[in-house]
Structure formats: structure tokens, C-alpha cells
Enzyme design. Structure first.
Site, PDB file in Angstrom:
ATOM      1  N   VAL A 177      53.564 124.036  39.954  1.00 44.44           N
ATOM      2  CA  VAL A 177      52.861 124.665  41.076  1.00 44.44           C
ATOM      3  C   VAL A 177      52.191 123.608  41.947  1.00 44.44           C
ATOM      4  O   VAL A 177      52.271 123.656  43.178  1.00 44.44           O
ATOM      5  CB  VAL A 177      51.840 125.714  40.583  1.00 44.44           C
ATOM      6  CG1 VAL A 177      51.060 126.308  41.752  1.00 44.44           C
ATOM      7  CG2 VAL A 177      52.541 126.822  39.808  1.00 44.44           C
ATOM      8  N   CYS A 178      51.552 122.631  41.325  1.00 46.28           N
ATOM      9  CA  CYS A 178      50.875 121.573  42.088  1.00 46.28           C
ATOM     10  C   CYS A 178      51.886 120.740  42.870  1.00 46.28           C
ATOM     11  O   CYS A 178      51.642 120.381  44.026  1.00 46.28           O
ATOM     12  CB  CYS A 178      50.064 120.682  41.159  1.00 46.28           C
ATOM     13  SG  CYS A 178      48.763 121.549  40.257  1.00 46.28           S
ATOM     14  N   ALA A 179      53.012 120.441  42.255  1.00 44.39           N
ATOM     15  CA  ALA A 179      54.053 119.669  42.933  1.00 44.39           C
ATOM     16  C   ALA A 179      54.598 120.449  44.126  1.00 44.39           C
ATOM     17  O   ALA A 179      54.787 119.889  45.216  1.00 44.39           O
ATOM     18  CB  ALA A 179      55.172 119.322  41.955  1.00 44.39           C
TER      19      ALA A 179
END
Length: 175
Positions: free
Chosen positions: A58-60
Site C-alpha cells: 500500500v505504501c509503495a
């Protein structure tokens, strides 16, 4: 103290929750090249994306989407902040082709996490940052979204509206 969720389970955050209209706390973080990135400086507009780790899907995805959208934010400086080491952030940016935004690490003193109230204080992600978006204009907090579920993306459409309309690059599913 704020509370967010990680996979549906509540987790407490440590630090002072900053609110819209407040002075933005000034914090110095480490860039991927170990130089200093100042958060909260007057005289500029910054979009701060607080994430647990760039080494998660999700962060990527969030970093890649905002890398595409930087130009649509009227000259704002976009900075992704996490507890990742600067070296790992540099590898991530090289591997993912991240060239339009900055990455900054709060690993040294956890000062950003505490001053912005996004430091996870318990559970599996203790010591990492919760997912949040802050817009700092002229040294003031102008926009804030503390994402309720850490495993979900922020509301990009809401941020776009704050900047004056839909500037979605497509493909992110925000519309």
C-alpha cells in the site's frame, strides 16, 4: 492521543495531534542521501505523506501514485515520510523510478511522528508511522487526513479537491 486501526484492530498513536490552522511543527528529517529535509518551513507548500514503510504494497502504491501526480499540486513539494532507513528509501526510489517527490526518514529521533501525532505506540507496527496526509502552507497546517485504517490509501480525491479540483492521473481507483 489518536487511535487508528491496523487490519481492523485499534492501535494508539503517540504524540501531539496537530490540527488544521495550527503552526506546523518544524522537524528535520534525513533524505535518502543523508542530507536534511525540513518539514514545516515557512515560505513553501509541502504535502507530507506519512506511511509505515515504503516496503509494503500500500505504501509503495501510494508513493508511485503521488510521484505521478506531483505536477498537479501547483508547485507543492511532496515528501513521503517513514521510519525506513535512508539507504532503503534510495533503493526504493531507484527501483520504482520515483523522481518527482522526496523521501525522508524519521528514524533518528522519531520527532516527526511525535510532533505530528502519528507515531504508532503499540501492536505489531509499534515505532512506525501511521498513514496520514498533511498539507503545510506558509508554516501552517492547512489540510490533514489521518487515515483510519493503516492498510488503506488516503482519500486522494479529497486532497485533489483541496488543491482546486480533480487532478487524478487515472488508474488509482480514487474516482
Amino acid at each position: 492521543m489518536s487511535i487508528v486501526n491496523f487490519k481492523g484492530n485499534p492501535v494508539k498513536l503517540k504524540g501531539n495531534s496537530v490540527e488544521v490552522g495550527a503552526d506546523a511543527p518544524k522537524v528535520n528529517l534525513k533524505a535518502k542521501d543523508l542530507s536534511v529535509i525540513e518539514i514545516g518551513a515557512a515560505g513553501k507548500t509541502q504535502i507530507i505523506l506519512s506511511v509505515p514503510s515504503l516496503d509494503t504494497p500500500v505504501c509503495a502504491t501510494e508513493a508511485r501514485e503521488f510521484n505521478k501526480k506531483v505536477a498537479s499540486y501547483n508547485g507543492a513539494e511532496v515528501i513521503v515520510v517513514s521510519m525506513d532507513l535512508p539507504f532503503a528509501m534510495g533503493r526504493f526510489c531507484s527501483t520504482e523510478g520515483i523522481e518527482n517527490l522526496s523521501v525522508a526518514s524519521d528514524f533518528v529521533a522519531k520527532e516527526f511522528g511525535e510532533k505530528y501525532g502519528v507515531l504508532i505506540n503499540e501492536g505489531a507496527l509499534e515505532g512506525l508511522l501511521a498513514r496520514a496526509v498533511f498539507v503545510i502552507k506558509e508554516g501552517k497546517v492547512a489540510y490533514k487526513e489521518l487515515v483510519n485504517e493503516i492498510t488503506e490509501m488516503p482519500d486522494i480525491a479529497k486532497l485533489d479537491a483541496f488543491f482546486g479540483g480533480s487532478s487524478c492521473c487515472g488508474g488509482c481507483g480514487c474516482h
